[in-house]
Design a protein around this motif. Structure first.
Motif, PDB file in Angstrom:
ATOM      1  N   GLU A 236     -61.979  63.603 132.865  1.00  0.00           N
ATOM      2  CA  GLU A 236     -61.702  62.308 133.518  1.00  0.00           C
ATOM      3  C   GLU A 236     -61.436  61.126 132.655  1.00  0.00           C
ATOM      4  OE1 GLU A 236     -60.441  62.171 136.557  1.00  0.00           O
ATOM      5  OE2 GLU A 236     -60.456  64.117 136.718  1.00  0.00           O
ATOM      6  N   LEU A 237     -62.117  61.201 131.368  1.00  0.00           N
ATOM      7  CA  LEU A 237     -62.108  60.496 130.248  1.00  0.00           C
ATOM      8  C   LEU A 237     -60.643  60.454 129.775  1.00  0.00           C
ATOM      9  CD1 LEU A 237     -65.543  60.910 128.447  1.00  0.00           C
ATOM     10  CD2 LEU A 237     -64.856  58.937 130.024  1.00  0.00           C
ATOM     11  N   PRO A 238     -60.087  59.132 129.314  1.00  0.00           N
ATOM     12  CA  PRO A 238     -58.895  58.949 128.648  1.00  0.00           C
ATOM     13  C   PRO A 238     -58.823  60.092 127.418  1.00  0.00           C
ATOM     14  CG  PRO A 238     -59.789  56.906 129.172  1.00  0.00           C
ATOM     15  CD  PRO A 238     -60.850  57.910 129.339  1.00  0.00           C
ATOM     16  N   ILE A 239     -57.650  60.647 127.235  1.00  0.00           N
ATOM     17  CA  ILE A 239     -57.634  61.788 126.379  1.00  0.00           C
ATOM     18  C   ILE A 239     -57.757  61.462 124.918  1.00  0.00           C
ATOM     19  CG2 ILE A 239     -54.833  61.219 126.183  1.00  0.00           C
ATOM     20  CD1 ILE A 239     -54.441  64.250 125.626  1.00  0.00           C
TER      21      ILE A 239
ATOM     22  N   MET B 239     -60.969  72.731 126.177  1.00  0.00           N
ATOM     23  CA  MET B 239     -60.389  71.193 126.092  1.00  0.00           C
ATOM     24  C   MET B 239     -59.321  71.200 124.970  1.00  0.00           C
ATOM     25  SD  MET B 239     -63.017  67.914 126.139  1.00  0.00           S
ATOM     26  CE  MET B 239     -63.887  68.763 127.682  1.00  0.00           C
ATOM     27  N   GLN B 240     -58.303  71.836 125.224  1.00  0.00           N
ATOM     28  CA  GLN B 240     -57.216  71.923 124.131  1.00  0.00           C
ATOM     29  C   GLN B 240     -56.803  70.874 123.454  1.00  0.00           C
ATOM     30  OE1 GLN B 240     -54.178  75.119 124.366  1.00  0.00           O
ATOM     31  NE2 GLN B 240     -55.714  76.345 125.627  1.00  0.00           N
ATOM     32  N   GLU B 241     -56.683  70.051 124.372  1.00  0.00           N
ATOM     33  CA  GLU B 241     -56.195  68.361 123.844  1.00  0.00           C
ATOM     34  C   GLU B 241     -57.186  67.817 122.977  1.00  0.00           C
ATOM     35  OE1 GLU B 241     -58.809  67.946 127.281  1.00  0.00           O
ATOM     36  OE2 GLU B 241     -57.135  69.178 126.891  1.00  0.00           O
ATOM     37  N   SER B 242     -58.445  68.134 122.743  1.00  0.00           N
ATOM     38  CA  SER B 242     -59.547  67.568 121.789  1.00  0.00           C
ATOM     39  C   SER B 242     -59.366  68.417 120.728  1.00  0.00           C
ATOM     40  CB  SER B 242     -60.842  67.465 122.520  1.00  0.00           C
ATOM     41  OG  SER B 242     -60.375  66.619 123.585  1.00  0.00           O
ATOM     42  N   SER B 243     -58.678  69.675 120.588  1.00  0.00           N
ATOM     43  CA  SER B 243     -58.913  70.313 119.500  1.00  0.00           C
ATOM     44  C   SER B 243     -58.486  69.580 118.108  1.00  0.00           C
ATOM     45  CB  SER B 243     -58.222  71.599 119.424  1.00  0.00           C
ATOM     46  OG  SER B 243     -58.629  72.510 120.663  1.00  0.00           O
ATOM     47  N   ASN B 244     -58.855  69.980 117.173  1.00  0.00           N
ATOM     48  CA  ASN B 244     -58.282  69.324 115.998  1.00  0.00           C
ATOM     49  C   ASN B 244     -58.388  70.153 114.480  1.00  0.00           C
ATOM     50  OD1 ASN B 244     -58.682  67.436 113.217  1.00  0.00           O
ATOM     51  ND2 ASN B 244     -58.931  65.795 114.750  1.00  0.00           N
ATOM     52  N   GLU B 245     -57.259  70.159 113.784  1.00  0.00           N
ATOM     53  CA  GLU B 245     -57.040  71.142 112.740  1.00  0.00           C
ATOM     54  C   GLU B 245     -57.678  70.694 111.554  1.00  0.00           C
ATOM     55  OE1 GLU B 245     -52.971  71.708 112.207  1.00  0.00           O
ATOM     56  OE2 GLU B 245     -52.333  69.854 112.082  1.00  0.00           O
TER      57      GLU B 245
ATOM     58  N   ILE C  84     -66.884  56.033 134.734  1.00  0.00           N
ATOM     59  CA  ILE C  84     -66.116  57.240 135.028  1.00  0.00           C
ATOM     60  C   ILE C  84     -66.769  58.467 135.067  1.00  0.00           C
ATOM     61  CG2 ILE C  84     -64.355  58.545 134.153  1.00  0.00           C
ATOM     62  CD1 ILE C  84     -63.005  56.241 132.738  1.00  0.00           C
ATOM     63  N   VAL C  85     -67.735  58.675 134.111  1.00  0.00           N
ATOM     64  CA  VAL C  85     -68.348  60.020 134.248  1.00  0.00           C
ATOM     65  C   VAL C  85     -69.502  59.984 135.261  1.00  0.00           C
ATOM     66  CG1 VAL C  85     -70.134  61.216 132.779  1.00  0.00           C
ATOM     67  CG2 VAL C  85     -67.890  60.413 131.792  1.00  0.00           C
ATOM     68  N   LEU C  86     -70.157  58.985 135.605  1.00  0.00           N
ATOM     69  CA  LEU C  86     -71.193  58.748 136.611  1.00  0.00           C
ATOM     70  C   LEU C  86     -70.208  59.124 137.801  1.00  0.00           C
ATOM     71  CD1 LEU C  86     -73.216  55.481 136.016  1.00  0.00           C
ATOM     72  CD2 LEU C  86     -74.094  57.848 136.290  1.00  0.00           C
ATOM     73  N   ARG C  87     -69.363  58.455 138.157  1.00  0.00           N
ATOM     74  CA  ARG C  87     -68.589  58.798 139.460  1.00  0.00           C
ATOM     75  C   ARG C  87     -68.322  60.271 139.657  1.00  0.00           C
ATOM     76  NH1 ARG C  87     -64.999  53.936 138.880  1.00  0.00           N
ATOM     77  NH2 ARG C  87     -65.991  52.209 140.433  1.00  0.00           N
ATOM     78  N   GLN C  88     -67.936  60.818 138.585  1.00  0.00           N
ATOM     79  CA  GLN C  88     -67.450  62.298 138.703  1.00  0.00           C
ATOM     80  C   GLN C  88     -68.743  63.232 138.748  1.00  0.00           C
ATOM     81  OE1 GLN C  88     -64.205  63.753 138.566  1.00  0.00           O
ATOM     82  NE2 GLN C  88     -63.952  61.465 138.963  1.00  0.00           N
ATOM     83  N   MET C  89     -69.947  62.825 138.152  1.00  0.00           N
ATOM     84  CA  MET C  89     -71.206  63.617 138.180  1.00  0.00           C
ATOM     85  C   MET C  89     -71.705  63.335 139.481  1.00  0.00           C
ATOM     86  SD  MET C  89     -71.471  65.282 135.617  1.00  0.00           S
ATOM     87  CE  MET C  89     -73.315  65.823 135.593  1.00  0.00           C
ATOM     88  N   ILE C  90     -71.520  62.453 140.069  1.00  0.00           N
ATOM     89  CA  ILE C  90     -72.117  62.020 141.680  1.00  0.00           C
ATOM     90  C   ILE C  90     -71.296  62.818 142.642  1.00  0.00           C
ATOM     91  CG2 ILE C  90     -72.331  60.317 143.573  1.00  0.00           C
ATOM     92  CD1 ILE C  90     -72.857  58.229 141.211  1.00  0.00           C
ATOM     93  N   GLU C  91     -69.951  63.176 142.322  1.00  0.00           N
ATOM     94  CA  GLU C  91     -69.145  63.821 143.223  1.00  0.00           C
ATOM     95  C   GLU C  91     -69.324  65.193 143.374  1.00  0.00           C
ATOM     96  OE1 GLU C  91     -64.358  64.175 143.743  1.00  0.00           O
ATOM     97  OE2 GLU C  91     -64.929  62.391 142.982  1.00  0.00           O
ATOM     98  N   HIS C  92     -69.214  65.746 142.026  1.00  0.00           N
ATOM     99  CA  HIS C  92     -69.223  67.347 141.840  1.00  0.00           C
ATOM    100  C   HIS C  92     -70.285  67.886 140.844  1.00  0.00           C
ATOM    101  CE1 HIS C  92     -66.937  66.421 138.181  1.00  0.00           C
ATOM    102  NE2 HIS C  92     -65.807  66.114 138.808  1.00  0.00           N
TER     103      HIS C  92
END
Length: 397
Positions: free
Chosen positions: A246-249, A343-349, A229-237
């Motif tokens: 792009e990784l699953p949340i 990346m607020q969805e990855s924040s951790n309290e 997934i990450v390779l494709r995105q890095m190649i693209e942009h």
């Protein structure tokens, strides 16, 4: 002597005097059986309509890939209460996310899916009270029978939390909270470990150079799906932050939680070496009661000591802040770093975790150990104290 892999993930001590029986675990998948335990109220509440609940038995495949396989075969998205790895026979519970929708029972060489009823609302991790383990030790010596179930063991996060043969998840998590997104991508793609296979190491060495991304994408194996997934995105942009998005949340959160787990392991190690009593709460400590609710110590024998987990709402007013603050200074991070605007969805309290492992139904019969653990504790941390392996990964950990 503490193995290097233990030190790499923040584990710096043993807490039992048992010399270790040696041997290996997971010689065969059937030598490591883990079964989720549903709470009594949850079992009693299963009914004839609502959200379908299934028992999933699997071997040789992890939970995420097993559920992906079910989706490809049936089109149904199922949610697991907990994650189980591939190197075991596991029995766990999964739930439909759509009310009233069911799929036929399913079985193939790796997984068996059987509907056991319906729940009024989708099940969550809180519906699982723990896990039961039956683990055979191949090659254990005669001292195994003398291991005392009363021995006190710290509730470290285990090897699986950090990637086992490639202990990198916490390093990626640290890079993310420090907003070093390029470093996070580089670690995900090219971090190598002495414990990994030669084939994987060779691929990762090629991915050190972005000029090789397109070539590697054509040959990368299916199990490196996150890297793909990450390779494709890095190649693209070429934008590392977008690539990580792009990784699953759940994976993005896992990386941050892994770094949080590493800090917790370091805290336990530091506090134990300092001489803190980690097996009995004291006045002013935060504890879990018998219903797993947090509160101040009330001189109640049923209360269990809780240790703070670092997050953006980190609670400083405990006797462990001395150790946590020292570790954070060494790591060059702060609790506020765990709040990520980008990346607020990855924040951790943050929160709290039991200091010690609480084990029920512990038995040893011949070369097999069985026990039940509270949700979130790692069986490998008990087996580590029993076997005392010189090389944990070679011993099946």
């Amino acid at each position: 002597m503490i193995p290097k892999i233990d030190s790499d993930i923040g584990i710096g001590v043993y807490t039992t005097k048992f010399a270790g029986c040696g041997g290996k675990i997971r010689t065969r998948p059937e030598d490591f059986l883990v079964s989720e335990v549903l709470g009594k109220k949850t079992r009693a509440s299963l009914c004839g309509d609502g959200y379908a609940v299934y028992r999933l038995k699997k071997s040789g495949i992890d939970t995420n890939h097993a559920l992906d396989l079910v989706f490809k075969k049936t089109g149904a998205r199922l949610k697991a209460l907990g994650l189980k790895d591939a190197h075991a026979v596991t029995i766990q519970y999964v739930c439909s996310m759509a009310q009233g929708k069911t799929i036929p029972n399913y079985s193939d060489g790796k997984i068996t899916l059987e509907r056991i009823g319906f729940a009024k609302k989708p099940l969550s991790a809180k519906d699982m009270t723990g896990n039961n383990f039956v683990i055979r030790i191949d090659g254990a010596d005669s001292t195994l029978s003398s291991f005392a179930e009363s021995d006190k063991i710290l509730n470290f996060y285990g090897y699986q939390r950090f990637g086992s043969k490639r202990p990198v998840t916490h390093l990626i998590g640290k890079a993310i909270i420090q907003k070093r997104f390029s470093d996070a991508v580089s670690l995900l793609l090219s971090f190598t470990s002495q414990y990994d296979s030669q084939e994987n190491t060779k691929l990762r060495q090629e991915m050190e150079d972005p000029a090789n991304y397109s070539k590697v994408l054509d040959v990368i194996p299916p199990q490196m799906d996150l890297e793909k997934i990450v390779l494709r995105q890095m190649i693209e942009h070429g934008d590392p932050k977008k690539a990580l998005h792009e990784l699953p949340i759940g994976i993005r959160r896992l990386y941050v939680e892994a770094y949080q787990s590493y800090l917790f392991n370091l805290t336990l190690t530091s506090a134990y070496q300092y001489g803190e009593d980690l097996f009995a709460p004291q006045q002013g400590d935060v504890c879990f009661d018998k219903n797993a609710k947090l509160g101040k110590y009330q001189m109640d024998d049923s209360q269990k000591l809780a240790i703070p987990m670092v997050g953006f709402s980190y609670f400083k007013k405990t006797r462990f802040d001395y150790h946590v603050s020292k570790i954070l200074e060494q790591e060059q991070v702060t609790p506020s770093d765990f709040y990520l605007k980008e990346m607020q969805e990855s924040s951790n309290e943050g929160g709290f975790r039991s200091a010690a492992i609480h084990c029920d139904d512990f038995t040893i019969k011949s070369d097999t150990v069985s026990f039940t653990l509270q949700r979130g504790s790692f069986a490998t941390m008990i087996m580590r104290e029993i076997i005392k392996p010189q090389s944990p990964l070679e011993a099946g950990f």
